[in-house]
Design a protein around this motif. Structure first.
Motif, PDB file in Angstrom:
ATOM      1  N   PRO A 181       0.821  -1.227   0.000  1.00 49.71           N
ATOM      2  CA  PRO A 181       0.000   0.000   0.000  1.00 49.71           C
ATOM      3  C   PRO A 181       0.847   1.267   0.000  1.00 49.71           C
ATOM      4  O   PRO A 181       0.400   2.310  -0.444  1.00 49.71           O
ATOM      5  CB  PRO A 181      -0.820  -0.105   1.287  1.00 49.71           C
ATOM      6  N   ASP A 182       2.115   1.184   0.484  1.00 48.90           N
ATOM      7  CA  ASP A 182       2.932   2.415   0.502  1.00 48.90           C
ATOM      8  C   ASP A 182       3.578   2.702  -0.845  1.00 48.90           C
ATOM      9  O   ASP A 182       4.397   3.609  -0.962  1.00 48.90           O
ATOM     10  CB  ASP A 182       4.001   2.341   1.603  1.00 48.90           C
ATOM     11  N   GLY A 183       3.216   1.908  -1.860  1.00 49.59           N
ATOM     12  CA  GLY A 183       3.723   2.226  -3.199  1.00 49.59           C
ATOM     13  C   GLY A 183       4.855   1.341  -3.667  1.00 49.59           C
ATOM     14  O   GLY A 183       5.273   1.419  -4.809  1.00 49.59           O
ATOM     15  N   ARG A 184       5.378   0.477  -2.771  1.00 49.72           N
ATOM     16  CA  ARG A 184       6.441  -0.422  -3.239  1.00 49.72           C
ATOM     17  C   ARG A 184       5.838  -1.484  -4.154  1.00 49.72           C
ATOM     18  O   ARG A 184       4.760  -2.008  -3.873  1.00 49.72           O
ATOM     19  CB  ARG A 184       7.111  -1.124  -2.048  1.00 49.72           C
ATOM     20  N   ILE A 185       6.530  -1.767  -5.226  1.00 48.92           N
ATOM     21  CA  ILE A 185       6.023  -2.779  -6.167  1.00 48.92           C
ATOM     22  C   ILE A 185       7.179  -3.670  -6.596  1.00 48.92           C
ATOM     23  O   ILE A 185       8.234  -3.174  -7.007  1.00 48.92           O
ATOM     24  CB  ILE A 185       5.434  -2.116  -7.437  1.00 48.92           C
ATOM     25  N   TYR A 186       6.970  -4.987  -6.484  1.00 49.67           N
ATOM     26  CA  TYR A 186       7.966  -5.922  -7.021  1.00 49.67           C
ATOM     27  C   TYR A 186       7.311  -6.703  -8.151  1.00 49.67           C
ATOM     28  O   TYR A 186       6.229  -7.246  -7.999  1.00 49.67           O
ATOM     29  CB  TYR A 186       8.446  -6.895  -5.933  1.00 49.67           C
ATOM     30  N   THR A 187       7.987  -6.739  -9.301  1.00 49.93           N
ATOM     31  CA  THR A 187       7.475  -7.505 -10.441  1.00 49.93           C
ATOM     32  C   THR A 187       8.563  -8.462 -10.872  1.00 49.93           C
ATOM     33  O   THR A 187       9.660  -8.013 -11.223  1.00 49.93           O
ATOM     34  CB  THR A 187       7.172  -6.566 -11.631  1.00 49.93           C
ATOM     35  N   GLY A 188       8.270  -9.747 -10.827  1.00 48.96           N
ATOM     36  CA  GLY A 188       9.323 -10.674 -11.239  1.00 48.96           C
ATOM     37  C   GLY A 188       9.018 -12.073 -10.767  1.00 48.96           C
ATOM     38  O   GLY A 188       7.866 -12.442 -10.568  1.00 48.96           O
ATOM     39  N   SER A 189      10.056 -12.861 -10.560  1.00 42.79           N
ATOM     40  CA  SER A 189       9.789 -14.249 -10.212  1.00 42.79           C
ATOM     41  C   SER A 189       9.898 -14.473  -8.712  1.00 42.79           C
ATOM     42  O   SER A 189      10.629 -13.761  -8.004  1.00 42.79           O
ATOM     43  CB  SER A 189      10.701 -15.184 -10.983  1.00 42.79           C
ATOM     44  N   PHE A 190       9.127 -15.462  -8.272  1.00 39.38           N
ATOM     45  CA  PHE A 190       9.068 -15.826  -6.853  1.00 39.38           C
ATOM     46  C   PHE A 190       9.411 -17.307  -6.716  1.00 39.38           C
ATOM     47  O   PHE A 190       9.237 -18.087  -7.643  1.00 39.38           O
ATOM     48  CB  PHE A 190       7.645 -15.620  -6.313  1.00 39.38           C
ATOM     49  N   LYS A 191       9.869 -17.654  -5.511  1.00 36.75           N
ATOM     50  CA  LYS A 191      10.139 -19.055  -5.227  1.00 36.75           C
ATOM     51  C   LYS A 191       9.806 -19.265  -3.761  1.00 36.75           C
ATOM     52  O   LYS A 191      10.307 -18.510  -2.916  1.00 36.75           O
ATOM     53  CB  LYS A 191      11.612 -19.337  -5.500  1.00 36.75           C
ATOM     54  N   ASN A 192       8.930 -20.217  -3.504  1.00 38.06           N
ATOM     55  CA  ASN A 192       8.520 -20.512  -2.122  1.00 38.06           C
ATOM     56  C   ASN A 192       8.093 -19.277  -1.356  1.00 38.06           C
ATOM     57  O   ASN A 192       8.486 -19.072  -0.205  1.00 38.06           O
ATOM     58  CB  ASN A 192       9.660 -21.205  -1.363  1.00 38.06           C
ATOM     59  N   GLY A 193       7.340 -18.409  -2.021  1.00 40.27           N
ATOM     60  CA  GLY A 193       6.784 -17.266  -1.320  1.00 40.27           C
ATOM     61  C   GLY A 193       7.709 -16.074  -1.223  1.00 40.27           C
ATOM     62  O   GLY A 193       7.327 -15.041  -0.688  1.00 40.27           O
ATOM     63  N   LEU A 194       8.938 -16.197  -1.734  1.00 37.68           N
ATOM     64  CA  LEU A 194       9.872 -15.062  -1.647  1.00 37.68           C
ATOM     65  C   LEU A 194      10.333 -14.677  -3.046  1.00 37.68           C
ATOM     66  O   LEU A 194      10.374 -15.508  -3.951  1.00 37.68           O
ATOM     67  CB  LEU A 194      11.087 -15.442  -0.802  1.00 37.68           C
ATOM     68  N   GLU A 195      10.742 -13.410  -3.155  1.00 39.16           N
ATOM     69  CA  GLU A 195      11.268 -12.951  -4.439  1.00 39.16           C
ATOM     70  C   GLU A 195      12.529 -13.747  -4.737  1.00 39.16           C
ATOM     71  O   GLU A 195      13.427 -13.814  -3.907  1.00 39.16           O
ATOM     72  CB  GLU A 195      11.614 -11.459  -4.372  1.00 39.16           C
ATOM     73  N   ASP A 196      12.597 -14.335  -5.910  1.00 41.80           N
ATOM     74  CA  ASP A 196      13.755 -15.161  -6.245  1.00 41.80           C
ATOM     75  C   ASP A 196      13.855 -15.228  -7.755  1.00 41.80           C
ATOM     76  O   ASP A 196      12.890 -15.605  -8.412  1.00 41.80           O
ATOM     77  CB  ASP A 196      13.563 -16.568  -5.663  1.00 41.80           C
ATOM     78  N   GLY A 197      15.027 -14.882  -8.288  1.00 39.65           N
ATOM     79  CA  GLY A 197      15.163 -14.842  -9.742  1.00 39.65           C
ATOM     80  C   GLY A 197      15.210 -13.392 -10.182  1.00 39.65           C
ATOM     81  O   GLY A 197      15.501 -12.506  -9.393  1.00 39.65           O
ATOM     82  N   PHE A 198      14.885 -13.154 -11.449  1.00 37.41           N
ATOM     83  CA  PHE A 198      14.995 -11.794 -11.956  1.00 37.41           C
ATOM     84  C   PHE A 198      13.741 -11.010 -11.602  1.00 37.41           C
ATOM     85  O   PHE A 198      12.633 -11.510 -11.709  1.00 37.41           O
ATOM     86  CB  PHE A 198      15.183 -11.812 -13.472  1.00 37.41           C
ATOM     87  N   GLY A 199      13.916  -9.774 -11.150  1.00 37.97           N
ATOM     88  CA  GLY A 199      12.740  -8.977 -10.817  1.00 37.97           C
ATOM     89  C   GLY A 199      13.040  -7.492 -10.802  1.00 37.97           C
ATOM     90  O   GLY A 199      14.195  -7.075 -10.787  1.00 37.97           O
ATOM     91  N   GLU A 200      11.952  -6.723 -10.817  1.00 41.29           N
ATOM     92  CA  GLU A 200      12.088  -5.269 -10.764  1.00 41.29           C
ATOM     93  C   GLU A 200      11.399  -4.783  -9.498  1.00 41.29           C
ATOM     94  O   GLU A 200      10.318  -5.265  -9.166  1.00 41.29           O
ATOM     95  CB  GLU A 200      11.396  -4.624 -11.966  1.00 41.29           C
ATOM     96  N   PHE A 201      12.021  -3.811  -8.856  1.00 44.00           N
ATOM     97  CA  PHE A 201      11.465  -3.344  -7.595  1.00 44.00           C
ATOM     98  C   PHE A 201      11.405  -1.822  -7.613  1.00 44.00           C
ATOM     99  O   PHE A 201      12.362  -1.157  -8.008  1.00 44.00           O
ATOM    100  CB  PHE A 201      12.368  -3.828  -6.452  1.00 44.00           C
ATOM    101  N   VAL A 202      10.252  -1.286  -7.243  1.00 44.46           N
ATOM    102  CA  VAL A 202      10.088   0.174  -7.171  1.00 44.46           C
ATOM    103  C   VAL A 202       9.816   0.516  -5.725  1.00 44.46           C
ATOM    104  O   VAL A 202       8.942  -0.077  -5.100  1.00 44.46           O
ATOM    105  CB  VAL A 202       8.873   0.628  -8.027  1.00 44.46           C
TER     106      VAL A 202
END
Length: 1664
Positions: free
Chosen positions: A1073-1094
């Motif tokens: 809700p504070d505007g952070r956005i992660y777009t990319g791959s996940f593994k077991n519920g966590l960001e893992d692999g290539f991704g973009e984060f704002v």
């Protein structure tokens, strides 16, 4: 007669297209069979003859054929028209005394009486045999193909493939703007141009056309409020205390009779006139209409609702404001076209096409679209309301020819609301009486205002169906019973909350391909003579041009027929409207006046589906109680023996008085003996029926299907008009239902409307199929079954949603108001037989009724299927459709049960939770109120209630409940253990519950129910539960959206993407809700692999952006982080921190503190070796760091040429160091701060003098010195040498630099430490890296060049990396390395790219300092060593540095050719020496060459200047002088033949003044040394230069020749001088520093030494 008829029937004349003829309707009449060799397809009857079309396209005629050559030819038996043989006729038509036929290719043939030009052939009074008639386009000689013909007494009409009407013959019934009759040549009826005409019909002297309503193409043009002919207001509006009367009864006196004399120039053929919007002015308020558009002045006639019917050729009265037509033409500024009207036609057409969009928009947006602002007029509120009503209603009221006011007609056709409420079903008689009472007053402005007021009660504004393409418009103020326009209602409408209902199809579910789905939204246009009222405009006036019969708008007319002086229209709802002459009761009703369409009187339940009209009678074909069609007759009885028109006038009257005609349609008693009648035809005094025998039940089944569909459509229309509309119009509706249910009801009404419309279209199409084809191939329900299935599905969902939300329950009270306490209407419509059923239940049954029709479809399709062979395609088609409809029937039954179950559940459910949980689409599947499911380890008094819906599982406790969405719910049975617990494990993203079932059966039941529900929720509920029940469980991996609610890192974040067992896994988007956005791959519920984060930065109001790799929820691996402050970090991350090799750029070059750091990071801090370029200070530091500070050994260079190397501590120069300035002044000693000397040291001057002692102070600003001064002149040279040795001792060793870069490469290959690991694994890692990187790039192919992708493809093949290395393998390795280093996607390529970046970063810009040359050379050498180690790890059999690869002996010639350059150089050696420089310099050096060569040039600047001065001086001499000066032996002087002189054969001396001519090729070759990069390439150039010199000398001496150094050196010196190589010193040093050690003593070595000697020789030339 009877036996003869029977025998004729028994006689097997085929089973299809049987023809029966008779006259009149008395019970003694018996039809006679006409026998024909083939089935009859179509019949047309004239006054005394008939035309038959049989299968195969042949045409027969019978009756009195007076035009045949033999006098008064009477054909009792049908005779074949031989003139048409060879033509395949597809349609026939008969006029009173002429006939026509249309062939397959669309051409027209006419024959018969031509006295009035009705055969379209000039100069003949009659045409004995069928003769072609061409319809020629006015523009060219293109013939226009025709679809169908219609013939009258003196005229003929053709409907073309383009759906335009053409006419020829005589009389105003042509609709042509003709001044002279007959019109011999077929001409287009311009008034209908641009309209889509569906059918034409001709009476004796009038014409009818069935036209598709104009589509919603929008109307945006100023409204016209005055008649263009007589300049009176087209309509007036009277504002009363409690309502408004809008009168549109303008009667234009112009255009009543046709004058045939006006000169053609003045005849304005204004083609389709504008569709005109109602005026917004009223008699009671200021006129708000703007000045009419000048083009509108051309509309020289009264306008009508969709398109004006114009009376042409009128002179406007003298006092009228309308400009004279000639002026109008002038003002229209038509380009001098031969057809003055053509331009206008086009213009009008263009306007028309713009014109009808507004209408649709208005209609679609309902009144919401009509706030006064949208009208853009500052009129009074009332005006804008009227405007909005008028537009939304879309009825463009305009003046017509009507003598009767439209207002009175309205009362006629539209029973007032009061009548309906009081339950009067058909109150026609009463309406007629009322109508008559007003007949005298032509409701003009002088009429009694109370009269108008009373009428105002009964009149309504209705919407015309602008339903062109089957889209669904919004219908306002129903079109059956409109409430009074009271001020209160007006005010309500002005508000945007006005209810708008989708009750009229206007787009949405049904694609209405005009070829496939019949068009229901039609208008009927009529023109011609109107003495008997046959035009239907409410008067007896003639019309020269087609004019729309307004009262038939929105009646869904699908067929028109014309008798001699009366007209018939058949609607989709199987009703018959008739108007015109009723002298013999042919209209089927006895009401007067008969100048406007009225319904024929037929008993309840009789649905007419075919109609035809003769001279004084009408035939109707209808559905009765059984499947077999029945025939009705209305009109005059024909006496036996009285043929044709043999009656005298007086006899006729007597006959009528004697009751020889019908009062209303009479059922023909014999019709049941005719079999299955497919069409009826009337003409003259005759009647004809075409019938089929019921072979194998096929025909009966066809009739049954069509009949069922027609019945169903009538039923739906009844429900729509008698139940839905009254409900929607209730003012209290929204307060009773609440906003949500109101919206659901409107959706339901809209879907009902769509369903009804589709059914109507289907019924019309089945009816048409019965008339002509009678086959199953053209069935819409087979070809477009998905449209039917989807619409029923949507409709059932809409009913269910309304039901579940308690809508029907809430309607109980409103429906009491409408239907009274005893709702017989509802009981009758819902076919409910039980007594005392609750109103809400009746409504539920009524609205679910349509879904039962699906079962009818499947039953009838199956019945049809049984008529075919099981193996046939038709059987298969029918069978498939049947099973589809049957399956949907079951599914909808189940949906209904679910809705009922859910509704009853909500009734019993505790109220507080109901509000939050009750959703329209939500259905109950299962609930645990019987304690069948509890939570494991629940407290003794806790209440756990589980409710499974189709979209969620709800866990309710005392006062709280938790909703688990099914899309993110996984359920597994816990294994049964000894404890005997029946457990289910439910996993959701944030909770895992173990639920206990009360028994094993309950456990299975819940498990299956949850799994099924989850599966349906994932696949979209449209799937059939039965089919998904077969699957054991839903997929464990799925796509879904979820919002986290528990405290923690993800609180309130929403994730949308792939899941696996309760955890995000795969591609997805996570938003906080504070505007952070992660777009990319996940593994077991966590960001893992290539991704973009704002990540938004609140302080700077900008975002931090990260693109790169993640591991276990943290940034890990390579990535780019752009800080909001403008800094950019590009490099490695570990555990969310900067670690490893990376580059940080801060600020742009023009900002306050731009700087770049590239080097090693540890836990987010600069630590290890790194290069820092401080652009503001102009300093560059290369050395060690710790915690963001310079610490350890380092070098600083500045833009002013200062050079420091030594120790740093706490970010300062502290400790021992060496400082050199640009002029070689050197200080060696202690430092305490940047550029600050403190302590012991030695200061050496450029000339060698030095100070030794103790120093203090900042460099360049006055040093304090205590010490001794020395002047050692004698050891000058040595001092220089010593100094050179000292530099570099206190800097970081090349091997220590950039360790992280190499470690990264090793780790990419899967090695923990350099050299430790399996090379097999390394190759696998390379392959994986290439494929994954390539996939990423394929997402954005623009980044990939063609050659690049080819390189990638070739790299994906792993080379053979084991086994002994031969020369061939060595070459393949070399090629592989060149390719690998070419792409950054390969670990080696990435390594090279990074090294190039750091090298340039170090030695470009301020780093271009000559003192850094030794370090730069060593750095390259260390790169070579490191990379060679990696290459040897990948290719373990490659010999180490300096090792030998043996030459293959047997295929020596080949390899010599392959490696000509290298083999030649090393010919004496037995094999190839492996060296890192030979293998890797070609890859590395070209990329590093610019910075390196710059350093060489700076270092050798002085020497090169001396050399260059000498080169320039010596090059001024001509060749001979220079050769002599350099001491070249005379025999080597080349002899030149001047170009101008022919060669006489003997030698000619070189001309003394020649320059640059000797050894030119060798000079040119040597110049190429500057264009090569690697030492081996440069040596190659030197070798080629020697070969060129040798060649030239050999050609001079004409013999082989061996050089001695004494001979060679001067010649080579000459070539070097003439080559004028600018930085030869730098070239020489570079070769010397980086030359492969194994070459030094070979041939190349000697040649290089020669070049070097030349360089020194030239420098000192001035001394010699």
């Amino acid at each position: 007669m009877e036996p003869q008829r029977r025998s004729s029937e028994d006689d097997d004349g085929g089973e299809r297209g049987l023809l029966h003829c008779w006259r009149g309707y008395s019970y003694s009449v018996v039809p006679e069979r006409l026998l024909l060799p083939r089935p009859v397809l179509q019949v047309a009857l004239g006054a005394q003859h008939g035309v038959l079309l049989v299968e195969g396209g042949q045409v027969y005629t019978f009756g009195e054929l007076s035009w045949k050559q033999s006098q008064a030819f009477q054909a009792a038996e049908p005779t074949l028209e031989n003139a048409l043989s060879g033509q395949r006729v597809v349609a026939v038509a008969a006029g009173s005394f002429h006939s026509g036929a249309v062939t397959e290719d669309g051409s027209v043939h006419m024959w018969g009486d031509n006295g009035a030009g009705q055969c379209g052939l000039s100069g003949l009074s009659c045409v004995p045999n069928p003769t072609p008639v061409a319809l020629l386009d006015p523009g060219g000689a293109q013939t226009v193909p025709v679809l169908e013909l219609a013939c009258g007494e003196k005229h003929s009409l053709a409907l073309t493939v383009q759906r335009e009407v053409w006419a020829w013959g005589s009389g105003c019934q042509l609709g042509l703007n003709a001044s002279v009759f007959p019109v011999w040549k077929p001409q287009k009826v311009e008034q209908l141009a641009g309209r889509y005409v569906l059918q034409v019909a001709c009476g004796a002297s009038h014409s009818l056309a069935l036209v598709r309503c104009l589509g919603p193409e929008g109307v945006h043009r100023p409204p016209v409020d005055k008649c263009n002919q007589c300049n009176q207001l087209l309509y007036t509006m009277t504002d009363k205390e409690d309502h408004v009367i809008i009168s549109d009864s303008h009667y234009c006196p112009m255009g009543v009779e046709a004058r045939e004399d006006p000169p053609p120039t003045q005849t304005l053929k204004t083609s389709p006139s504008e569709p005109i919007l109602p005026s917004y002015s009223s008699s009671a308020s200021t006129p708000a209409a703007p000045v009419p558009d000048p083009t509108l002045d051309l509309v020289s006639g009264p306008q009508d609702s969709q398109k004006a019917g114009l009376t042409i050729g009128e002179h406007p009265p003298a006092d009228s404001d309308a400009p004279a037509p000639s002026k109008a033409v002038a003002s229209a500024a038509v380009k001098s076209s031969p057809y003055p009207d053509e331009q206008e036609v086009k213009e009008y057409l263009r306007k028309l096409s713009d014109a009808s969009q507004a209408e649709a928009k208005m209609a679609a947006g309902g009144l919401h679209a009509l706030k006064p602002s949208s009208l853009g007029r500052g009129s009074s509120a009332l005006n804008s309301l009227v405007a909005s009503c008028a537009s939304a209603v879309g009825e463009r009221v305009a003046s017509t020819y009507e003598a009767l006011s439209l207002k009175r007609m309205m009362n006629f056709y539209l029973p007032s609301r009061l009548e309906v409420l009081s339950g009067t079903a058909d109150n026609t008689a009463e309406r007629v009486r009322r109508e008559e009472s007003v007949q005298a007053k032509k409701s003009s402005s002088t009429g009694d205002i109370h009269e108008e007021e009373a009428e105002g009660l009964r009149r309504r504004l209705s919407l015309p169906g602008l339903l062109s393409q089957g889209r669904y418009a919004v219908h306002l103020l129903s079109s059956s019973y409109g409430p009074l326009l009271s001020p209160r209602l007006l005010r309500k409408m002005g508000r945007s909350k006005t209810r708008a209902f989708a009750l009229t199809p206007m787009g949405g579910g049904i694609p209405e391909d005009q070829e496939v789905f019949p068009i229901l939204q039609t208008e009927v246009w009529s023109w011609g003579h109107g003495e008997h009222g046959e035009l239907g405009h409410g008067d007896n006036l003639a019309r020269l041009q087609p004019l729309c019969i307004k009262s038939l708008n929105k009646k869904e007319v699908i067929r028109v027929a014309a008798g001699a002086h009366h007209s018939i229209a058949l609607t989709a709802q199987s009703q018959v409207y008739s108007w015109g002459s009723n002298l013999s009761g042919q209209l089927g009703h006895m009401e007067t006046p008969s100048t406007i369409p009225r319904l024929a009187k037929l008993s309840e339940g009789i649905r007419v589906w075919d109609a035809s009209a003769g001279e004084r009678h009408t035939l109707l074909l209808a559905d009765g109680d059984c499947i077999q069609p029945i025939i009705y007759y209305s009109g005059q009885q024909v006496k036996e023996g009285q043929e044709g028109g043999g009656m005298e006038e007086g006899e006729e009257e007597k006959d009528e008085r004697a009751g020889g005609y019908t009062q209303q349609p009479v059922l023909l008693p014999f019709c049941m003996n005719l079999g299955y009648v497919s069409s009826v035809v009337a003409g003259g005094r005759r009647c004809v029926a075409l019938s089929d025998r019921n072979v194998m039940g096929f025909i009966a089944s066809l009739h049954e299907l069509a009949s069922a569909e027609r019945k169903f459509y009538c039923k739906l229309c009844d429900v729509k008009s008698q139940v839905i509309r009254p409900l929607l119009e209730l003012e209290s509706l929204s307060t009773v239902l609440g906003p949500m249910a109101t919206e659901l009801l409107q959706t339901l009404a809209g879907r009902f409307s769509m369903l009804s419309h589709l059914t109507g279209q289907h019924a019309a199409s089945l009816t048409a199929n019965l008339r002509r084809g009678r086959d199953v191939n053209s069935f819409l329900i087979l070809e477009n079954s998905s449209i039917f299935l989807d619409l029923y599905n949507d409709y059932c969902s809409a009913v269910g949603n309304f039901f579940v939300m308690g809508g029907f329950h809430a309607l109980t009270k409103p429906s009491l108001d409408i239907f009274g306490k005893s709702p017989e209407l509802l009981q009758r419509l819902s076919e409910c037989s039980e007594e005392n059923t609750a109103t809400s239940d009746l409504l539920v049954t009524l609205f679910y009724l349509p879904t039962q029709h699906l079962h009818e479809y499947s039953r009838l399709l199956l019945k049809l299927a049984t008529c075919f062979e099981v193996s046939s395609g038709d059987y298969q088609k029918l069978q498939d459709s049947c099973s589809k409809f049957e399956a949907l029937t079951l599914q909808l039954k189940r949906k209904r049960k679910e809705a009922e179950y859910t509704f009853h559940f909500w009734k019993s459910f505790p109220g507080k939770m109901t509000d939050s949980l009750r959703k329209p689409h939500r259905r109950l599947i299962y609930e645990s109120s019987n304690k069948s499911l509890t939570v494991q380890n629940a407290g003794r008094f806790s209440v756990n209630w589980f409710i499974l819906f189709n979209d969620s599982l709800v866990h309710a406790q005392f006062s709280t409940h938790h909703i688990f969405a099914l899309a993110t719910l996984w359920v597994d049975p816990t294994p049964e253990d000894d404890s005997g617990l029946h457990g289910l494990k439910v996993v959701t993203p944030e909770e895992t519950l173990t639920l206990l079932a009360s028994s094993s059966a309950e456990k299975t039941k819940w498990l299956r129910a949850i799994n099924q529900a989850v599966d349906q929720a994932l696949s979209g509920a449209g799937q059939d539960a039965g089919s998904s029940g077969l699957k054991s469980e839903p997929p464990i991996s799925r796509t879904a959206s979820y919002t986290f609610y528990k405290d923690g890192r993800l609180k309130d974040a929403t994730y949308e993407g792939r899941w696996l067992s309760g955890k995000p896994h795969g591609r997805g988007i996570l938003k906080w809700p504070d505007g952070r956005i992660y777009t990319g791959s996940f593994k077991n519920g966590l960001e893992d692999g290539f991704g973009e984060f704002v990540c938004p930065n609140k302080m700077l109001n900008k975002d931090d952006l990260y693109h790169g790799y993640w591991k276990e929820g943290k940034m890990h691996g390579l990535g780019t982080y752009r800080y909001a402050s403008g800094e950019v970090y590009d490099g490695s991350f570990q555990d969310g921190m900067r670690q490893g090799h990376g580059m940080l750029r801060s600020g742009k070059h023009n900002t306050s503190s731009p700087s770049v750091f590239i080097g090693h990071w540890l836990q987010d801090k600069k630590t290890g070796y790194g290069v820092f370029d401080d652009i503001t200070k102009g300093e560059k530091y290369m050395g060690m760091w710790q915690d963001h500070q310079r610490q350890g050994m380092g070098v600083v260079v500045t833009q002013f040429g200062l050079y420091y190397e030594g120790a740093f501590k706490d970010n300062k120069m502290m400790g021992t160091g060496i400082l050199l300035s640009e002029d070689d002044t050197t200080y060696e000693g202690e430092f305490s701060d940047d550029w600050t000397l403190t302590g012991k040291g030695v200061l050496t001057m450029p000339n060698g003098d030095y100070l030794e002692g103790s120093f203090s102070g900042e460099w360049g600003s006055g040093l304090k010195v205590t010490g001794s001064y020395f002047k050692p002149n004698l050891f000058d040279a040595e001092k220089d040498k010593n100094q050179a040795v000292k530099l570099g001792r206190l800097s970081v060793r090349a091997e220590e630099k950039w360790k992280a870069v190499f470690e990264e490469c090793w780790s990419q290959l899967g090695c923990e430490t350099p050299g430790q690991g399996e090379h097999l694994k390394a190759w696998e890692n390379i392959a994986v890296a290439l494929t994954s990187n390539r996939q990423q790039i394929q997402d954005s192919p623009e980044t990939l060049s063609r050659s690049h992708s080819k390189t990638l493809e070739s790299l994906e093949v792993i080379p053979q990396y084991e086994g002994p290395v031969t020369i061939e393998r060595y070459h393949s390795i070399r090629l592989y390395l060149i390719k690998a280093c070419d792409t950054p996607l390969h670990p080696l390529g990435r390594l090279v790219e990074t090294l190039v970046a750091v090298y340039r970063m170090t030695y470009v810009g301020v780093g271009a300092n000559r003192r850094l040359l030794p370090q730069a050379v060593n750095e390259i050498k260390s790169y070579l060593g490191h990379i060679f180690q990696i290459v040897r790890f990948l290719f373990p059999d490659l010999p180490e540095e300096g090792g030998l690869i043996p030459e293959p002996t047997e295929n020596l010639p080949d390899s010599t050719q392959e490696t000509s350059t290298d083999t030649r150089t090393e010919s004496p050696k037995p094999g190839r020496v492996v060296s890192s420089s030979a293998l890797l310099l070609p890859v590395l050096l070209p990329r590093l060459y610019p910075p390196l060569f710059t350093l060489y040039a700076l270092e050798k600047e002085k020497e090169d200047d001396m050399y260059w001065e000498c080169v320039l001086r010596l090059n001024k001499q001509p060749d001979l002088a220079l050769l002599a000066f350099l001491g070249v032996q005379q025999k080597f002087w080349p002899v030149l033949v001047p170009n101008s002189l022919p060669a006489p054969g003997d030698k000619q001396p070189v001309i003394s003044s020649t320059k640059d001519a000797c050894f030119a090729s060798a000079v040119e070759t040597l110049q190429q040394i500057s264009t090569t990069f690697t030492p081996s390439d440069k040596l190659q150039v030197i070798q080629l230069t020697f070969e060129e010199i040798t060649q030239e000398v050999q050609s001079l001496l004409k013999q082989d020749f061996l050089w001695s150094m004494d001979d060679l050196f001067p010649v080579f010196l000459y070539v070097v001088l003439r080559a004028r190589i600018r930085n030869l010193g730098s070239e020489v040093s570079l070769i010397e520093d980086l030359m492969d050690p194994c070459i030094q003593h070979g041939e190349h070595g000697i040649m290089f030494t020669t070049l070097k000697a030349c360089y020194y020789q030239i420098q000192h030339e001035k001394i010699t």
